[in-house]
Scaffold this active site. Structure first.
Site, PDB file in Angstrom:
ATOM      1  CG  LEU A  43      -1.639   1.276   1.583  1.00  0.00           C
ATOM      2  CD1 LEU A  43      -2.652   1.621   0.505  1.00  0.00           C
ATOM      3  CD2 LEU A  43      -2.323   1.151   2.948  1.00  0.00           C
ATOM      4  CG  HIS A 119      -1.398  -1.593  -4.129  1.00  0.00           C
ATOM      5  ND1 HIS A 119      -2.063  -1.428  -2.925  1.00  0.00           N
ATOM      6  CD2 HIS A 119      -2.005  -0.762  -5.004  1.00  0.00           C
ATOM      7  CE1 HIS A 119      -3.026  -0.529  -3.074  1.00  0.00           C
ATOM      8  NE2 HIS A 119      -3.014  -0.110  -4.326  1.00  0.00           N
ATOM      9  CB  CYS A 120      -2.750  -6.448  -1.186  1.00  0.00           C
ATOM     10  SG  CYS A 120      -1.247  -7.354  -0.726  1.00  0.00           S
ATOM     11  CG  ASN A 121      -2.551  -3.155   4.411  1.00  0.00           C
ATOM     12  OD1 ASN A 121      -1.637  -2.347   4.413  1.00  0.00           O
ATOM     13  ND2 ASN A 121      -3.478  -3.181   5.359  1.00  0.00           N
TER      14      ASN A 121
END
Length: 222
Positions: A43, A119-121
């Site tokens: 993130l 992307h993720c976290n």
């Protein structure tokens, strides 16, 4: 976008990746180039307009757990094209069902000359799973080779057990589709006709058996 065909040596070099990278803990907060037009990260990278522009990013796949929506979200919709996937970060979540749309978005972006950040976290489990499936199908790799390809560029990835199981399952799914696609349409038609012919023949044989039985019954009654 058709799968890239390579010989064994090219595949080994691709999987190995750049050999001069020394991984440090801080690098997990940055994104890494998995392919020339495909980046993977956390993130934190997606929150900086300056960073995204310096990387040449044009498209962003934002993958998040629904409860993270307040923080993991498109921040610069006027500058980049976004795809948002609400995915539960649990071993029960079905990624295979969601993957085709993400794959299509990435392929469209790259075909247009774009550069995609996925992307993720944390960029550890969720987004890497999608990227592993993407490179697996794009380069016609086994799931192990695809995982190593991504891991050799972003060392900190670690898909959870459920995601890893689905990555393994996806190998057989995409290879089966490739096998069907490689089968000449004319041959497929012949096979279908032959099958129908066999089924018709079986029906005829069954009808004949029924007629024989009826004739036998009639003979016994008379």
């Amino acid at each position: 976008m058709a799968a890239v065909i390579m010989n064994e040596e090219q595949i080994r070099e691709l999987i190995q990746g750049p050999g001069d990278v020394e991984w440090s803990y801080e690098m997990r907060r940055k994104c890494q180039e998995i392919l020339p037009s495909l980046l993977l990260g956390p993130l934190q990278v997606s929150k900086s307009l300056e960073t995204l522009q310096s990387l040449g990013v044009t498209h962003v796949v934002c993958i998040r757990d629904a409860k993270e929506a307040f923080s993991v979200r498109p921040r610069f919709p006027d500058h980049f094209q976004y795809m948002v996937l609400d995915v539960e970060d649990s071993e029960e979540q079905n990624l295979i069902r969601l993957f085709p749309a993400a794959k299509q978005f990435i392929e469209n972006a790259i075909t247009q000359g774009g550069r995609v950040l996925v992307h993720c976290n944390g960029g550890i489990s969720l987004s890497p799973s999608f990227v592993v499936m993407y490179v697996m199908q794009h380069f016609n790799l086994s799931w192990e080779d695809a995982l190593h390809l991504v891991q050799n560029r972003r060392y900190c990835i670690s898909p959870n057990g459920g995601f890893l199981t689905q990555i393994k399952e996806y190998e057989s799914i995409y290879k089966a589709r490739n096998a069907v696609a490689a089968f000449p349409p004319q041959q497929r038609l012949v096979s279908v006709r032959r099958k129908r012919s066999d089924e018709d023949s079986e029906d005829e044989r069954e009808d004949e058996r029924k007629r024989v039985l009826m004739d036998q019954d009639d003979a016994m009654e008379s």
